[in-house]
Design a protein around this motif. Structure first.
Motif, PDB file in Angstrom:
ATOM      1  N   ALA A 173       5.386   4.557   2.217  1.00  0.00           N
ATOM      2  CA  ALA A 173       5.779   5.776   2.938  1.00  0.00           C
ATOM      3  C   ALA A 173       6.532   5.431   4.219  1.00  0.00           C
ATOM      4  O   ALA A 173       7.539   6.085   4.557  1.00  0.00           O
ATOM      5  CB  ALA A 173       4.538   6.614   3.261  1.00  0.00           C
ATOM      6  N   GLN A 174       6.066   4.406   4.933  1.00  0.00           N
ATOM      7  CA  GLN A 174       6.755   3.974   6.152  1.00  0.00           C
ATOM      8  C   GLN A 174       8.127   3.393   5.824  1.00  0.00           C
ATOM      9  O   GLN A 174       9.077   3.552   6.590  1.00  0.00           O
ATOM     10  CB  GLN A 174       5.907   2.928   6.888  1.00  0.00           C
ATOM     11  CG  GLN A 174       4.603   3.464   7.460  1.00  0.00           C
ATOM     12  CD  GLN A 174       4.834   4.592   8.459  1.00  0.00           C
ATOM     13  OE1 GLN A 174       5.701   4.516   9.320  1.00  0.00           O
ATOM     14  NE2 GLN A 174       4.063   5.653   8.322  1.00  0.00           N
ATOM     15  N   THR A 185       0.841  -1.195   0.000  1.00  0.00           N
ATOM     16  CA  THR A 185       0.000   0.000   0.000  1.00  0.00           C
ATOM     17  C   THR A 185       0.877   1.247   0.000  1.00  0.00           C
ATOM     18  O   THR A 185       2.075   1.188   0.318  1.00  0.00           O
ATOM     19  CB  THR A 185      -0.918   0.020   1.229  1.00  0.00           C
ATOM     20  OG1 THR A 185      -0.094   0.132   2.414  1.00  0.00           O
ATOM     21  CG2 THR A 185      -1.777  -1.231   1.305  1.00  0.00           C
ATOM     22  N   SER A 186       0.283   2.377  -0.323  1.00  0.00           N
ATOM     23  CA  SER A 186       1.027   3.641  -0.314  1.00  0.00           C
ATOM     24  C   SER A 186       1.531   3.957   1.091  1.00  0.00           C
ATOM     25  O   SER A 186       2.614   4.527   1.261  1.00  0.00           O
ATOM     26  CB  SER A 186       0.146   4.784  -0.837  1.00  0.00           C
ATOM     27  OG  SER A 186      -1.042   4.886  -0.076  1.00  0.00           O
ATOM     28  N   ASP A 187       0.764   3.574   2.108  1.00  0.00           N
ATOM     29  CA  ASP A 187       1.201   3.809   3.487  1.00  0.00           C
ATOM     30  C   ASP A 187       2.426   2.974   3.820  1.00  0.00           C
ATOM     31  O   ASP A 187       3.364   3.456   4.476  1.00  0.00           O
ATOM     32  CB  ASP A 187       0.070   3.495   4.463  1.00  0.00           C
ATOM     33  CG  ASP A 187       0.475   3.764   5.913  1.00  0.00           C
ATOM     34  OD1 ASP A 187       0.793   4.936   6.223  1.00  0.00           O
ATOM     35  OD2 ASP A 187       0.507   2.815   6.719  1.00  0.00           O
TER      36      ASP A 187
END
Length: 237
Positions: free
Chosen positions: A12-13, A7-9
């Motif tokens: 990002a993490q 996922t995009s999250d």
């Protein structure tokens, strides 16, 4: 074609350095195989750099004149002899004859199931433990200390399957070679699958496959006689 991505999250993490080490290795391995996620990581990294250095620039802009003035004053007060400079550089770069730093050994590919498989860069300096087998399943742990998380290479031989199961924790799978199917779809090289206790599935492979997995707990078999295998569910964990 890669159809399943973090996922995009999660990306990002990953860029922020907030993921556990084993999960970061798995995401990095996917990004190496996936041009789409590589572009996303590049954009996120660029934005993080802009955010970080933009704030730094704002904080230091008012100090630039002061630094310039101080530098000019100090330049007039100190003279640095060329001889002293050469001695300084020599001292920094000097190495004792017996000072030999050991670099991690790297393994670029492994042999499993009669085939040679290229390893993603992030895996190449992590030692592999002995392969253990049970029927058409075999597993090799990666020697990475990451708390309760376990990272493994999992090989399912041609025509093999894992009985229908769910997960007590989460399981992340990156397909490195071959393919498999389950109730949710078909997966091929590069696909990234994150499952947890909300998912129940039975992976089946005709051609065989090799996966990189990260698990936080044992799997739990859910149907028929396979439930008798739950005491050894940690074999795959």
């Amino acid at each position: 074609m890669i159809n399943h991505h973090p996922t995009s999250d999660v990306l990002a993490q990953f860029v922020a350095g907030n993921l556990p080490a084993s999960v970061s290795v798995l995401v990095s391995s996917h990004v190496e195989l996936c041009a789409e996620c590589a572009r996303s990581v590049q954009r996120l990294t660029q934005q993080a750099a802009i955010d970080a250095f933009g704030e730094l620039a704002d904080e230091t802009a008012g100090d630039e004149l002061l630094v310039t003035d101080m530098t000019s004053e100090l330049a007039g007060e100190f003279e640095f002899e060329l001889e002293d400079f050469d001695e300084c550089i020599a001292a920094i770069t000097a190495e004792e004859a017996d000072d030999k730093r050991q670099l991690p050994q790297t393994v670029t590919e492994i042999a499993v199931g009669g085939e040679r498989i290229a390893l993603p860069t992030a895996l190449r300096s992590i030692p592999l433990k002995e392969w253990q087998g049970m029927g058409k399943l075999s597993r090799s742990r990666l020697a990475l200390d990451d708390g309760d998380l376990r990272m493994s290479l999992l090989h399912i031989d041609k025509g093999g399957s894992v009985p229908c199961h769910t997960h007590k924790g989460f399981e992340i799978t990156l397909l490195l070679q071959g393919s498999f199917t389950d109730e949710m779809g078909e997966y091929r090289k590069g696909d990234f699958i994150w499952l947890d206790g909300q998912h129940t599935h039975q992976p089946v492979t005709e051609e065989g496959c090799v996966c990189l997995t990260v698990s936080s707990d044992a799997i739990h078999f859910t149907q028929g006689m396979s439930q008798l295998l739950n005491p050894i569910g940690r074999f795959i964990y």
